[in-house]
Scaffold this motif. Structure first.
Motif, PDB file in Angstrom:
ATOM      1  N   TYR B  39      44.684  12.143   4.423  1.00 60.14           N
ATOM      2  CA  TYR B  39      43.364  12.761   4.616  1.00 60.14           C
ATOM      3  C   TYR B  39      42.285  11.708   4.866  1.00 60.14           C
ATOM      4  N   THR B 170      49.789  15.860  15.017  1.00 61.32           N
ATOM      5  CA  THR B 170      49.938  17.103  14.248  1.00 61.32           C
ATOM      6  C   THR B 170      48.985  18.166  14.794  1.00 61.32           C
ATOM      7  N   ILE B 171      47.736  17.764  15.007  1.00 59.68           N
ATOM      8  CA  ILE B 171      46.755  18.708  15.565  1.00 59.68           C
ATOM      9  C   ILE B 171      45.982  18.058  16.709  1.00 59.68           C
ATOM     10  N   PRO B 180      49.092  24.223  14.495  1.00 55.76           N
ATOM     11  CA  PRO B 180      49.400  22.892  13.970  1.00 55.76           C
ATOM     12  C   PRO B 180      50.773  22.858  13.289  1.00 55.76           C
ATOM     13  N   VAL B 187      46.006  21.230   6.631  1.00 57.69           N
ATOM     14  CA  VAL B 187      45.046  21.139   7.738  1.00 57.69           C
ATOM     15  C   VAL B 187      43.624  21.332   7.201  1.00 57.69           C
ATOM     16  N   MET B 191      40.602  18.740   7.527  1.00 61.61           N
ATOM     17  CA  MET B 191      39.353  19.113   8.189  1.00 61.61           C
ATOM     18  C   MET B 191      38.150  18.886   7.260  1.00 61.61           C
TER      19      MET B 191
END
Lengths: 49, 241
Positions: B39, B170-171, B180, B187, B191
């Motif tokens: 992250y 991944t995204i 995704p 996710v 985000m």
């Protein structure tokens, strides 16, 4: 929690580094502001300078 | 007042997003808890791209308009770019050791091109220190910033162009944004951290820009006073010795 040492090192360096940079930036900004104020005062006191 | 509010908002968001990523989201089935490092690692990498992208665009704007305010934006982006690239590399290393078994591999194209981006960013900042005249410094730095920015798409697409340790996006690609290849909670945590880091980036950029403008004013005063900043530094060195 597994791999705790890596998680602490990862988050510690990134978040700690972010905090340290922010503090150092504010210190640099304060110093520059006081220097800029000194210049403005000096120029205002003697317009010929 | 607005800048201060942005700073407080960024701080609250980073604390919240970090707590969410560390204590709320479950550990990954294969990678374990080390996956939580992703992250902050991905958020740092995104801001490294953004920072060097801003440096390149501001440099280009300077070359067209010859306005030193664009140069102030460019140097702000470069300084933040170096910091966030270093954070991305560090986060990647702390994730790589438990998951890949190694901290670093020169055989991996993304690692190598990211290291190159860091070197280019440091080179940009060093180049600026070598030139005393603001206009010449801004021109040369703008060219250096544009050269450094060429590496951004190479870093990003390196996982698709060449084979290495890194997994695919991944995204990150358009077809995966709506679908995704990671659970929704992962996710969401990513985000949230991306948003929090982006707010912090915005606050840091504003403050660094203010500093760059003040530094220019101080430097200009030294020049107009008949003595350059470099001469002053040299003289203060003579006094010190």
């Amino acid at each position: 929690m597994t791999d705790l040492g890596f998680i602490i090192a990862g988050y510690g360096v990134i978040l700690g580094g972010l905090a340290l940079y922010a503090m150092a930036l504010m210190r640099r900004l304060r110093a520059a502001r006081s220097e800029a104020d000194r210049i403005r005062r000096a120029v205002g006191a003697d317009p010929l300078e | 007042m607005g800048t201060r509010l942005l700073g407080i908002l960024a701080l609250v968001a980073i604390v919240g997003a970090s707590a969410f990523g560390l204590f709320v989201v479950k550990a990954d089935l294969n990678q374990g808890d080390a996956q939580r490092i992703m992250y902050v690692h991905v958020a740092s990498a995104w801001l490294a791209y953004l920072s060097f992208g801003v440096t390149a665009l501001a440099g280009l704007a300077y070359l067209v308009r010859r306005d030193l305010r664009f140069d102030a934006v460019a140097v702000s982006g470069a300084e933040l770019g170096v910091m966030f690239t270093a954070f991305a590399i560090w986060g990647g290393m702390m994730w790589g050791r438990p998951v890949w078994g190694v901290f670093w591999s020169w055989g991996d194209p993304r690692l190598t091109t990211t290291a190159l981006l860091l070197a280019l960013g440091i080179g940009y900042l060093l180049l600026r220190r070598l030139i005393d005249d603001p206009a010449r410094r801004a021109t040369r730095a703008a060219v250096a910033g544009l050269i450094a920015a060429v590496d951004i798409p190479i870093v990003h697409f390196s996982v698709e162009w060449w084979r290495g340790l890194h997994q695919g996006p991944t995204i990150g690609s358009p077809d995966k944004i709506l679908n995704p290849s990671a659970p929704g909670m992962f996710v969401a945590a990513l985000m949230f951290q991306l948003l929090a880091f982006s707010l912090a980036w915005g606050w840091l950029m504003l403050r660094r820009y203010q500093l760059a403008r003040l530094e220019w004013l101080i430097e200009e005063e030294g020049r107009l006073g008949g003595i350059s900043a470099a001469q002053r530094a040299a003289r203060s060195g003579e006094v010190a010795t």
